[in-house]
Structure formats: structure tokens, C-alpha cells
Design an enzyme around this catalytic site. Structure first.
Site, short mmCIF file in Angstrom:
data_model
loop_
_atom_site.label_atom_id
_atom_site.label_comp_id
_atom_site.label_asym_id
_atom_site.label_seq_id
_atom_site.Cartn_x
_atom_site.Cartn_y
_atom_site.Cartn_z
N LEU A 46 0.83 -1.19 0.00
CA LEU A 46 0.00 0.00 0.00
C LEU A 46 0.88 1.26 0.00
O LEU A 46 2.08 1.17 0.26
CB LEU A 46 -0.92 -0.02 1.22
CG LEU A 46 -1.86 -1.24 1.31
CD1 LEU A 46 -2.61 -1.23 2.63
CD2 LEU A 46 -2.83 -1.26 0.15
N PRO A 47 0.30 2.41 -0.29
CA PRO A 47 1.13 3.62 -0.36
C PRO A 47 1.80 4.00 0.95
O PRO A 47 2.97 4.38 0.97
CB PRO A 47 0.15 4.70 -0.81
CG PRO A 47 -0.94 3.95 -1.52
CD PRO A 47 -1.07 2.65 -0.78
N LYS B 231 14.90 -0.26 3.65
CA LYS B 231 14.34 0.31 2.42
C LYS B 231 14.50 1.83 2.41
O LYS B 231 14.82 2.42 1.37
CB LYS B 231 12.86 -0.08 2.29
CG LYS B 231 12.11 0.57 1.12
CD LYS B 231 12.63 0.11 -0.22
CE LYS B 231 11.97 0.85 -1.39
NZ LYS B 231 10.55 0.49 -1.57
#
Length: 614
Positions: free
Chosen positions: A66-67, A173
Site C-alpha cells: 500500500l502507499p 528500504k
């Protein structure tokens, strides 16, 4: 053992590419608010659920992409959410580029219900996801990791264990994306400056990719631009802005000043504010070009205008075999040794010890500069500054006293382009030609014959020395008129310096957060954050080993020249000028002749960390 039932929620550009890797090998349940996206998966044989709750009720492992983390929380705990269908023993794998602390909080709430959660964000773009080559940064407890591993390896074999705490993968990330976005924007800003002063894009890209500044942006994005290819749009600028905001916030939480990342975030914010939420990351190329008032895309081609004609002295260029080399310091000596493999080389340096060292290996010491000039057809010069070059040429007892018409001077100094052009004009009045040919790759690259050589001068003059230069390295880049070799080298050095300090900032964040540098090195160097700097620095940073042989004062000199070019042509170049300031601080606090690797200590001090043993 019964088949593991898998669900995937979030079928945007990235999520759909990841889920497609699973639909061919697993019975897959999917859900997304976009009905068109789920319809495509239904055609491929996936089972489309009516809600997140239904996915959870029918699946053992549910993956999310998801965003934002706030979207993950809403999906799990909102009406008809995952939590309503999750039961004890099930596993949620969050592939969102999220906020580590908030993801850990969600995981704790699920753990209280007997449901496990881990994170496994990815790097490599939609194309990497589709090809099955994407990097997956997984973290969580051992049982969850082992349960998810067969599912993750079905997406890509490049699964990296980044830690045992939920959120470690997302922190990794953010570190990767910090480098990916940072190198992208720094490179494009400097390249825009290079284009503004008239350098051909193809020459800039070739020089960067053959030198020490190469990164994913130069190898893919800029290479495609130079080749006239149209790049597909597949990642929203607003999402990269979100990631940079999260990286800055993580730095704030950990107590790490994110000096360079804040500039990256601000540039992306300008892009989103000017171009809108739907703008794609590729549009940052036009944005940074417009900020410099130039088109980064090269439509005119290289400037091949020859320098004013100079009469030859009648010597056959193919028979020019007597070479001279002035300035045999660390770099000059390494370059001279390459030439000595094929030619007799006369050398001159004011330091007797370096001359004697080369003489033992076969170099021919010259008694003075005029004598060397009288004996040689091609004279190489490698000195700290343009002023040193002028003094060696035109000062008392300088080369000019012995230069003859038709001699070629090859300036390998990383020099001031304007001063180089003035020197070339003065030499031309003597009937002497000048080619500027600085190198990138350091003394080690010079010894190995892998440096890149950036040549400026008329095509005819460069052709004369080309076979000689290829004795040093086959990596020659023709950049255009006299001085353009130096300009390209300064562009290359500015990008390399930005890459270098971005690696330190990313490493400082990673260590302060608690990631192991060995894991950071492994992940970054196989992901979108890769650069020549990360490849060189990260594997040895915890051991404190040197990776370069270049003085801080020389880096400051080069960056100041690049900054001056930017000011003169009207290019903002925010990243590189900030990097220049940091290097200048390092030079003053650590010592001007200190190796550039010592800049790691500046970032250790800023973040309150130690890289050694981390």
C-alpha cells in the site's frame, strides 16, 4: 502438508507486478479498491475477494503493498478489514515502504490476537518486480521469516534478511531509497550544470559511467536519455517524496542530522508542488533542467569545432615516441608508469625522491624543464592546479624555453577550464598545441589501466595523442573544445563526491537505527541505491580501511571549481555545493592533506555513532 493459501492486497503498479509473480504458481486471493485491477487478476485465475476481511478469512499468508503505513493500519483495523478475518497462526507480510516504528506498533497489536506480522519491502522498480529480479528486504522473527520465505522467493530469489525486529526491512528500504533518490537528484543537478556550460550529454554520461561517479541513474536513466530512448513512467514522485520524508523523520527519531536527504526531500517537494500529485519520478529530469534553465536532453550533439589551426612541424604523429612527463606525484607517477610500458618517458619533478623511484623502473630523468621540452614531442603535465601548470610552462626556466613548433602538451591536471583555455591560447602563439586529458579512477585505476580519460581539444589534436593515451587506458571520452575535458572531469568529480557523502549519511542512519553494515552493504549493492561509492565504501566501512587515495584539499579545490562554474552559468546545484561545504569543513577539521575517506569521521560525529565494528 496442506497448500499454503496466499492473499495479496494492494494492486497498484508495484503490488500488481509482485502479485503476478505468485498467480502462476499459487492459488491466489486478491483485493483492491480498484475494480479494474482485480478484474485483470481474475482473468489470470486469481480469486477476487469482496473485502480485505474475506482475503484474511481464506488465506494463511496475506501480503500487503500500500502507499503508506497509515493505509496499512486502516486496511487491517478498519471496517471489513483484515483483522476481522485473521485468526491465530496466520501471517501478514507488509511490503509497503512504511514507517518502521508504526509498523512495529501494528505488529504488536496483531500479536496480541495471535497473528504474526513481518515486513518485506522491495527495491528494483516495477520492471524488476515483473522480471523476478527485485530485491526483497525481509525482517521479523524466525518462524515468520521461514513461513514467508517460500512465498517471497516465488516473487524473487533476491531475499535479504535485514533483522529480527519488525520494521528493520522498512528501515533498510528507507536507507536504500535515500541513496537511490539522493544519487538521482545530485547526478541530475550536476549534469544540468554540465549541459548549461555546453557539454554534450553523451560525453557526460560516458565519462561518469567509465569513472568513479557511476550509479544507477547514470547507468540506466541518463544512458537511455543519451540514446534518445523514452523512459516509461511507473513511480509517482509523491511516493518518493513520502519515502524521503520518512527517512528524514527516522533520522530525527534516531538523532541523525539528514543534511543531504533534506535537500533531496525539498527538491522532490518542489516537484510535487509544481507538477502535482500525479507527477512521475521521471519528470524530475525536466524539473531540474528548468531550474538550471537548460534542456538536459541533448538535441544538438557534441561541439566538434576545432581549435584555431596550428601548423605542424612536419613530424609524423605515428612516430611520436619520445614522451615527457612533468609532475610525477602519486597520480602522475601511476600514469607515467602506464606510458613507460610502451614508450621511453623522460620525467621531471622538483622532488628528487620521486624521480629516483621512477628512474629505477626505467624512466629517464630530465635535468631541467627546457631540456625535457627540447627532447620530447608530447609532454604530459599532472600538477595540483592550473597556476602550477602555467608556472611550469611559462615561469623561469620553464618548458616554454625549449618548446618547438608542433609539440603537443597534454594537461592531465584537474584544472580550471578557463585558465586552461588561456594557457592553450598562449601556447598556440608558440605553435604548440594543447589537449586537456584529466582522468578519473584514482591511482589504483591508473595502475590497473582502467581510468577514464576525458579529452578536450580539436579533433585533430586529440587524434595525434589518442594512441598514446590508450596506453594509459582504453577508456577515452572526447568532450569537445579545449577545456571541456576539465569541465567534464569536474562534473564527474562533483557527482562522485555527492555519491560518497550520501553513502556516509545513509550508513550513519542505518547504524544509529541498529542495522548491521554488512547487511546494508549486501542489500544496497544489489538494489537501486547502488553506486560506485557504495560498492567501494560499504563493504569496508566497519573495518576502517581506506578506499581512496585523494587528499581532502584537492577534493575541495575541484568542488569549488564546479561550484564556480555553476554560479557563472546560472545553475543552482544545491546538492553539490552543500557537499563542497562539508568537504571544506572536513579539510579544516581533519587536515588538508588527509585522505577523503576520513570524511566518515565527520558523519560519525554528526550522528554520534562509530562505523568501526558496526
Amino acid at each position: 502438508m496442506s497448500e499454503v493459501r496466499i492473499g495479496y492486497i494492494g494492486l497498484g503498479a508495484m503490488g500488481s507486478a509482485l502479485a503476478r509473480r505468485l498467480v502462476a504458481t499459487h492459488r491466489l486471493w486478491v483485493w483492491d479498491i480498484n475494480a479494474d485491477a482485480t478484474a485483470e487478476f481474475q482473468k489470470m485465475g486469481a480469486q477476487v475477494a469482496s473485502s480485505a476481511k474475506e482475503v484474511a478469512s481464506n488465506c494463511d499468508v496475506v501480503l500487503l503493498c500500500l502507499p503508506r503505513t497509515s493505509d496499512v493500519r486502516r486496511l487491517i483495523f478498519g471496517p471489513e478489514g483484515l483483522a476481522e478475518g485473521l485468526t491465530k497462526g496466520k501471517l501478514v507480510v507488509d511490503q509497503t515502504s512504511g514507517i518502521p516504528g508504526e509498523t512495529r506498533a501494528i505488529a504488536k497489536e496483531l500479536a496480541d490476537r495471535g497473528v504474526a506480522m513481518m515486513d518485506a519491502p522491495v527495491s528494483g522498480g516495477v520492471m524488476g518486480a515483473a522480471a523476478g529480479t527485485i530485491s526483497i528486504m525481509a525482517s521479523g522473527d524466525e518462524d515468520s521469516y521461514q513461513k514467508a520465505l517460500p512465498v517471497l522467493t516465488a516473487i524473487s530469489p533476491n531475499v535479504f534478511r535485514c533483522g529480527r525486529n519488525v520494521g528493520d526491512g522498512q528501515a533498510m528500504k528507507l536507507v536504500n531509497n535515500l541513496l537511490s533518490a539522493g544519487c538521482r537528484l545530485a547526478t541530475l543537478e550536476v549534469v544540468a550544470m554540465g549541459r548549461k556550460i555546453g557539454l554534450p550529454l553523451a560525453a557526460i554520461v560516458e565519462a561518469i559511467n567509465k569513472g568513479s561517479a557511476r550509479n544507477r541513474t547514470s547507468r540506466i536513466t541518463l544512458q537511455e536519455l543519451a540514446e534518445g530512448k523514452v523512459m516509461p513512467a511507473h513511480f509517482a514522485m509523491s511516493l518518493m517524496l513520502k519515502d524521503m520524508t520518512q527517512a528524514v523523520q527516522l533520522g530525527g527519531t534516531c538523532g541523525v542530522p539528514m543534511i543531504l536527504t533534506n535537500i533531496v526531500r525539498s527538491l522532490l517537494q518542489i516537484g510535487v508542488s509544481r507538477l502535482g500529485e500525479r507527477a512521475q519520478l521521471e519528470e524530475v529530469i525536466g524539473l531540474l533542467g528548468s531550474m538550471a534553465g537548460v534542456e538536459i536532453l541533448d538535441t544538438a550533439g557534441a561541439d566538434d569545432a576545432a581549435a584555431p589551426g596550428i601548423e605542424s612541424n612536419g613530424k609524423d604523429p605515428s612516430r611520436m615516441r619520445r614522451l615527457g612527463y612533468v609532475g610525477v606525484g602519486t597520480m602522475g607517477a601511476a600514469l607515467a608508469r602506464r606510458l613507460m610500458l610502451a614508450y621511453p618517458v623522460q620525467i621531471f619533478d622538483s622532488r628528487v625522491e620521486v624521480v629516483e623511484s621512477l628512474a629505477k623502473d626505467g624512466a629517464l630523468p630530465a635535468q631541467d624543464l627546457p631540456g625535457l621540452a627540447r627532447e620530447c614531442d608530447v609532454i604530459f603535465i599532472c600538477l595540483p592546479t592550473s597556476d602550477d601548470v602555467r608556472n611550469v610552462l611559462f615561469g623561469p626556466a620553464g618548458l616554454a624555453e625549449g618548446l618547438s613548433k608542433g609539440t603537443v602538451v597534454v594537461d592531465q591536471t584537474t584544472a580550471d577550464p578557463a585558465k586552461t583555455r588561456a594557457i592553450a591560447a598562449d601556447l598556440a602563439r608558440l605553435g604548440v598545441r594543447l589537449v586537456d586529458a584529466p582522468v578519473s579512477g584514482g591511482p589504483r585505476g591508473a595502475v590497473a589501466g582502467t581510468v577514464s580519460i576525458m579529452c578536450g581539444g580539436s579533433p585533430e589534436d586529440v587524434a595525434v595523442v589518442e594512441p598514446i593515451l590508450k596506453t594509459i587506458s582504453p577508456n577515452l571520452v572526447y568532450c569537445g573544445k579545449t577545456g571541456s575535458g576539465h569541465e567534464t572531469k569536474l562534473v564527474q568529480n562533483a557527482v562522485a563526491a555527492c555519491n560518497h557523502l550520501l553513502v556516509y549519511e545513509a550508513a550513519a542512519l542505518a547504524v544509529k537505527y541498529g542495522l548491521a553494515l554488512a547487511d546494508v552493504s549486501k542489500v544496497i549493492n544489489q538494489s537501486t541505491g547502488w553506486s560506485s561509492a557504495s560498492e567501494r565504501v560499504l563493504p569496508t566501512l566497519s573495518e576502517g580501511r581506506e578506499t581512496a587515495d585523494f587528499q581532502l584539499q584537492l577534493m575541495v579545490k575541484d568542488l569549488k571549481l564546479a561550484a564556480r562554474m555553476a554560479m557563472e552559468c546560472g545553475a543552482p546545484m544545491l546538492m553539490a555545493t552543500t557537499v563542497c561545504n562539508l568537504f571544506e569543513y572536513g579539510s579544516r577539521s581533519l587536515g588538508a592533506i588527509t585522505n577523503v575517506d576520513a570524511m566518515s569521521h565527520v558523519f560519525e560525529a554528526l550522528a554520534g555513532v562509530q562505523f568501526s565494528g558496526a
